[in-house]
Motif scaffolding. Structure first.
Motif, short mmCIF file in Angstrom:
data_model
loop_
_atom_site.label_atom_id
_atom_site.label_comp_id
_atom_site.label_asym_id
_atom_site.label_seq_id
_atom_site.Cartn_x
_atom_site.Cartn_y
_atom_site.Cartn_z
N GLY A 1 67.60 41.83 19.37
CA GLY A 1 67.39 40.39 19.39
C GLY A 1 68.51 39.61 18.73
N SER A 2 69.57 40.31 18.30
CA SER A 2 70.68 39.66 17.60
C SER A 2 71.76 39.25 18.59
CB SER A 2 71.27 40.63 16.55
OG SER A 2 72.51 40.16 16.09
N LEU B 1 72.51 38.94 29.05
CA LEU B 1 71.90 39.89 28.11
C LEU B 1 71.14 39.15 27.00
CD1 LEU B 1 74.86 42.41 27.80
CD2 LEU B 1 72.68 42.80 28.99
N ILE B 2 71.68 38.03 26.54
CA ILE B 2 71.00 37.24 25.51
C ILE B 2 69.69 36.68 26.07
CG2 ILE B 2 71.14 35.10 24.17
CD1 ILE B 2 74.16 35.66 23.84
N GLU B 3 69.72 36.23 27.33
CA GLU B 3 68.50 35.71 27.97
C GLU B 3 67.46 36.81 28.12
OE1 GLU B 3 66.20 32.67 29.85
OE2 GLU B 3 68.00 32.62 28.62
N LEU B 4 67.92 38.02 28.49
CA LEU B 4 67.01 39.16 28.62
C LEU B 4 66.38 39.49 27.27
CD1 LEU B 4 65.76 41.49 30.19
CD2 LEU B 4 67.89 42.77 29.86
N SER B 5 67.19 39.48 26.22
CA SER B 5 66.68 39.78 24.88
C SER B 5 65.64 38.75 24.45
CB SER B 5 67.85 39.78 23.88
OG SER B 5 67.39 40.04 22.57
N LYS B 6 65.89 37.49 24.78
CA LYS B 6 64.94 36.42 24.45
C LYS B 6 63.59 36.66 25.14
CE LYS B 6 64.32 31.44 25.13
NZ LYS B 6 64.93 30.20 25.72
N HIS B 7 63.62 37.02 26.42
CA HIS B 7 62.39 37.30 27.16
C HIS B 7 61.67 38.52 26.58
CE1 HIS B 7 62.44 34.30 30.33
NE2 HIS B 7 63.73 34.52 30.52
N LEU B 8 62.45 39.51 26.16
CA LEU B 8 61.85 40.72 25.59
C LEU B 8 61.10 40.39 24.31
CD1 LEU B 8 61.43 43.77 25.38
CD2 LEU B 8 63.68 43.94 24.30
N LEU B 9 61.72 39.59 23.43
CA LEU B 9 61.06 39.22 22.17
C LEU B 9 59.80 38.40 22.44
CD1 LEU B 9 64.16 38.28 19.98
CD2 LEU B 9 62.79 40.37 19.88
N GLU B 10 59.88 37.49 23.40
CA GLU B 10 58.69 36.69 23.75
C GLU B 10 57.57 37.58 24.28
OE1 GLU B 10 60.06 33.83 26.53
OE2 GLU B 10 60.97 32.51 25.02
N HIS B 11 57.97 38.54 25.12
CA HIS B 11 56.97 39.45 25.69
C HIS B 11 56.31 40.30 24.60
CE1 HIS B 11 55.04 41.87 28.76
NE2 HIS B 11 55.48 42.97 28.16
#
Length: 538
Positions: free
Chosen positions: A333-334, A418-428
């Motif tokens: 998430g960094s 990749l940053i957008e994907l990480s953001k969605h992962l944390l939200e999920h």
């Protein structure tokens, strides 16, 4: 509407002007001529719909005027007004398209009927002319598309040539004497930014402009034909069938023509010489291969011939070798870690002197495979709409202003993705955690009911497997054991009341079977319900 009165006698012209109800017929301009010659000049200038003429006039007679009208102005409707009741004159009038033949002195009703008849005839013919003009416009719009699709089909199915040989010969000079050909492909995937912006809202106009430039040059000496290739997006095919040694000159002229007209050019891939028409398919593959092997880092638009030698050997670079580092960075998430992981990959990419479309598509494929695995790992077998959105991202070449591959732009796009994907992962993950705690709260409030895993799954619209896996991950205990522990803790409190029977306590905490309740209680506490009650009596 307009009308002209042709007569050498002024009083006759005045009589016609008085007898016709011009407003009724929608005629707002009336011209006069004294003879046929003057009438012809005025008809050419004003193009009236209705023509009144005498037969016997000086300089140029009505007979001669009718002949001229039949040859040069057929859309006008003519009414003859004559003082001669002569069969030959009537016959001449009918032969050359006259609507009516009226004798002097003029009868008003007869004249009115003749004008009505003439204008009705003109209206019908004008409607037909309008329909024909519209049809011609539509045909002119459809015609290029027809030829584009026919020629596109010829590349995929060369056997269709025989059925269209005569038409192709007449239209493009592509007759049966043509035995060899080359196929060249112009691709839009690396056009410069200015050209892309200019035609961004109208790609059809872009194709039209480019093919027009090409065909202006190819038509000179019937050396080929250019057309939009309908079987592949963003490609223009140049079918070259002129002199086999003139193709370099032709393509050079085309690129110069594009630079003059559009301030830009395009990369062109060219096939080897192939037999026509049977070799069209392999020729097309040749041209595509030549384009796929071009160096995307080149700043100049060039012509690439198949088989040019492959790019010089260089270290094999695989995205897979960097994927684990990128995966961990996304999970962290960094933004800083993601940027650093991406930078390591692009540092390696920047050492390459040549990057081909084949290589770029291979890396894209590797990235997609890795990302698909990550999505399954992070979002389960049935991930949310995010997976569909990510997997539907089309492949495009990250290009700079000149249309060349831009590694900095590619780095920026991949890092943002990749940053957008990480953001969605944390939200999920946060949503996962929330729903599991909602399930735990639901169990705490309904422990006394006969609740099952399937009931919970139905209530929260989740699968049983998903709930079991996530619940165990979060609470480190199976859901069934979690429910049993709550029931046992509630039973301990109720057992402190000496007036409640064991069966009553079992039912109050969700067990219909007293023996099964006692078995579960003893397994958890180490004592039977009765033993626990005796030990813990006040």
């Amino acid at each position: 509407m307009k009308a002209i009165i042709v007569d050498d006698e002024k009083h006759v012209r005045e009589a016609v002007k008085l007898l016709v109800d011009w407003k009724h017929f929608g005629i707002d301009a009336i011209f006069e001529a004294q003879d046929g010659e003057e009438a012809i000049e005025m008809i050419r200038e004003h193009q009236p719909q209705l023509i009144f003429t005498d037969m016997m006039m000086p300089v140029k007679s009505g007979l001669e005027l009718l002949e001229w009208l039949a040859a040069h102005y057929t859309c006008g409707k003519t009414i003859v007004i004559s003082g001669h009741d002569d069969f030959q004159l009537v016959r001449h009038t009918v032969k050359h398209g006259g609507v009516d033949y009226i004798l002097k002195p003029i009868d008003a009703e007869q004249l009115h009927a003749a004008v009505s008849k003439a204008l009705e005839s003109w209206t019908r013919e004008e409607d037909e002319r309008h329909r024909q003009r519209q049809s011609n416009i539509e045909m002119n719009q459809i015609r290029p598309v027809y030829w584009e699709k026919l020629l596109s089909n010829l590349v995929a199915e060369p056997s269709t040539y025989e059925a269209t040989a005569a038409a192709l010969s007449q239209e493009f000079g592509l007759d049966r004497s043509v035995k060899e050909c080359r196929v060249a492909i112009m691709t839009l995937d690396t056009m410069n930014a200015a050209l892309k912006k200019k035609f961004d809202a109208n790609s059809d106009l872009l194709f039209f402009s480019i093919t027009n430039i090409c065909n202006e040059i190819l038509r000179d000496g019937q050396r080929g034909v250019a057309y939009r290739y309908w079987n592949s997006e963003g490609e223009i095919i140049l079918l070259l069938f002129g002199s086999s040694d003139s193709w370099r000159t032709i393509l050079s002229s085309i690129q110069q023509g594009m630079m003059t007209a559009l301030r830009s050019s395009l990369d062109i891939g060219v096939s080897r010489v192939q037999p026509f028409p049977s070799g069209l398919s392999p020729a097309y593959k040749d041209a595509r291969t030549a384009l796929r092997r071009r160096n995307l880092l080149s700043k100049e638009k060039q012509v690439y011939l198949m088989p040019d030698p492959l790019p010089t050997s260089q270290p094999v670079l695989s995205f897979s070798n960097y994927s684990e580092q990128i995966r961990l960075a996304v999970q962290s998430g960094s933004v800083e870690q993601i940027s650093r992981a991406a930078e390591d990959w692009f540092t390696a990419v920047s050492t390459l002197d040549v990057i081909t479309l084949e290589q770029l598509e291979l890396w894209w494929s590797e990235y997609n495979v890795m990302r698909s695995r990550w999505l399954v790992e992070w979002f389960g077998e049935k991930p949310p709409a995010l997976k569909t959105w990510l997997n539907s991202t089309p492949f495009t070449i990250p290009s700079d202003e000149a249309g060349s591959l831009s590694v900095p732009l590619w780095r920026e796009q991949l890092t943002e993705s990749l940053i957008e994907l990480s953001k969605h992962l944390l939200e999920h993950q946060h949503q996962d955690q929330n729903v599991i705690y909602e399930i735990a709260k639901y169990i705490q409030n309904h422990y006394h009911q006969d609740i099952t895993l399937q009931e919970i799954a139905n209530h929260f619209y989740l699968s049983r497997e998903y709930i079991s896996r996530k619940f165990k991950q979060e609470f480190k205990v199976n859901l069934s054991d979690y429910l049993s522990d709550i029931r046992v803790e509630k039973a301990k409190l109720l057992l402190l009341n000496p007036h409640l029977r064991i069966a009553q306590v079992a039912e109050m905490v969700g067990y219909d079977d007293e023996k099964y309740f006692s078995k579960v209680f003893k397994k958890t506490v180490g004592l039977s319900p009765n033993e626990y009650r005796k030990v813990n009596q006040p």
